[in-house]
Design a protein around this motif. Structure first.
Motif, PDB file in Angstrom:
ATOM      1  N   ASP A   1      36.183   8.779  21.768  1.00  0.00           N
ATOM      2  CA  ASP A   1      35.957  10.308  21.345  1.00  0.00           C
ATOM      3  C   ASP A   1      36.633  11.358  22.575  1.00  0.00           C
ATOM      4  OD1 ASP A   1      34.267  13.030  20.915  1.00  0.00           O
ATOM      5  OD2 ASP A   1      32.269  11.813  21.282  1.00  0.00           O
ATOM      6  N   THR A   2      37.586  12.158  22.585  1.00  0.00           N
ATOM      7  CA  THR A   2      38.139  13.370  23.532  1.00  0.00           C
ATOM      8  C   THR A   2      37.182  13.987  23.544  1.00  0.00           C
ATOM      9  OG1 THR A   2      38.471  14.657  21.560  1.00  0.00           O
ATOM     10  CG2 THR A   2      39.785  13.082  22.093  1.00  0.00           C
ATOM     11  N   ALA A   3      35.899  14.151  23.386  1.00  0.00           N
ATOM     12  CA  ALA A   3      35.179  14.775  24.195  1.00  0.00           C
ATOM     13  C   ALA A   3      34.007  14.117  25.549  1.00  0.00           C
ATOM     14  CB  ALA A   3      33.839  15.325  23.922  1.00  0.00           C
ATOM     15  N   PHE A   4      33.815  12.788  25.638  1.00  0.00           N
ATOM     16  CA  PHE A   4      33.486  12.223  25.465  1.00  0.00           C
ATOM     17  C   PHE A   4      33.941  11.278  27.354  1.00  0.00           C
ATOM     18  CE2 PHE A   4      32.860   7.526  27.208  1.00  0.00           C
ATOM     19  CZ  PHE A   4      30.797   7.308  27.587  1.00  0.00           C
ATOM     20  N   TRP A   5      33.176  11.920  28.634  1.00  0.00           N
ATOM     21  CA  TRP A   5      33.862  11.338  29.584  1.00  0.00           C
ATOM     22  C   TRP A   5      32.178  10.667  30.522  1.00  0.00           C
ATOM     23  CZ3 TRP A   5      38.772  11.529  30.979  1.00  0.00           C
ATOM     24  CH2 TRP A   5      40.172  12.498  30.459  1.00  0.00           C
ATOM     25  N   PRO A   6      32.958   9.838  30.999  1.00  0.00           N
ATOM     26  CA  PRO A   6      31.893   8.894  31.620  1.00  0.00           C
ATOM     27  C   PRO A   6      31.587   9.660  32.746  1.00  0.00           C
ATOM     28  CG  PRO A   6      33.754   7.689  31.777  1.00  0.00           C
ATOM     29  CD  PRO A   6      33.353   8.859  30.836  1.00  0.00           C
ATOM     30  N   GLY A   7      30.604   9.734  33.585  1.00  0.00           N
ATOM     31  CA  GLY A   7      29.397   9.817  35.282  1.00  0.00           C
ATOM     32  C   GLY A   7      29.643  11.577  34.997  1.00  0.00           C
ATOM     33  N   LYS A   8      29.771  11.829  36.573  1.00  0.00           N
ATOM     34  CA  LYS A   8      29.317  13.123  36.433  1.00  0.00           C
ATOM     35  C   LYS A   8      30.651  14.145  36.426  1.00  0.00           C
ATOM     36  CE  LYS A   8      25.895  11.908  39.635  1.00  0.00           C
ATOM     37  NZ  LYS A   8      24.639  11.953  41.024  1.00  0.00           N
ATOM     38  N   PRO A   9      30.863  14.947  36.016  1.00  0.00           N
ATOM     39  CA  PRO A   9      32.073  15.755  35.991  1.00  0.00           C
ATOM     40  C   PRO A   9      32.065  15.857  37.233  1.00  0.00           C
ATOM     41  CG  PRO A   9      30.182  17.280  35.148  1.00  0.00           C
ATOM     42  CD  PRO A   9      29.402  15.765  35.332  1.00  0.00           C
TER      43      PRO A   9
END
Length: 157
Positions: free
Chosen positions: A149-157
């Motif tokens: 998923d290109t919108a998924f980034w784990p952790g805090k931004p």
């Protein structure tokens, strides 16, 4: 339009030995297949097709491992995120769906792919970062859907 490889040899010519010149052999075999010739090097053609299928599976495993490794590093090392991880995540999220579109059957062993990729990613994270294996999750903290998923980034931004 004729392909350049078709011009190398005609199916009527003497067959090149598989072990002498693989590229020429492959072109000749392709030309023979296209013309319906009966004198094919069937054993070596079958072996090459099997090798191609294995290479596609291996490529998917390696790309998934690289992607999971980068996501895991992104997640665990929020304070020292590297641009190379971002680039790797973007590249693999672009290439893996292309690979799956070209070879949809690679999805048939999706859980096996994720398991193999997770194991390799764990090892690669430890080598790349110096983190002890005990600091990593036991199982992959991301779902297959999240990984791609290109919108998924784990952790805090």
């Amino acid at each position: 339009m004729k392909r350049d490889m078709d011009l190398v040899r005609t199916p009527d010519s003497v067959m090149t030995d598989y072990h002498t010149d693989f590229a020429l052999w492959a072109c000749e075999q392709a030309a023979r297949l296209r013309t319906g010739a009966a004198d094919l090097d069937r054993d070596n053609i079958a072996e090459e097709l099997d090798a191609l299928a294995r290479a596609l599976h291996r490529e998917l495993d390696e790309r998934m491992a690289r992607l999971i490794q980068s996501l895991l590093q992104w997640s665990l090392l929020e304070g020292s995120r590297q641009p190379v991880w971002y680039v790797a995540i973007q590249e693999e999220r672009d290439m893996i769906p292309r690979l799956l579109a070209d070879a949809p059957s690679l999805r048939e062993d999706w859980s096996g792919t994720l398991t193999r990729a997770w194991r390799r990613a764990q090892d690669d994270v430890c080598v790349a970062t110096g983190l002890a294996p005990t600091l990593l999750p036991i199982t992959c903290p991301f779902t297959g859907e999240q990984i791609l998923d290109t919108a998924f980034w784990p952790g805090k931004p």
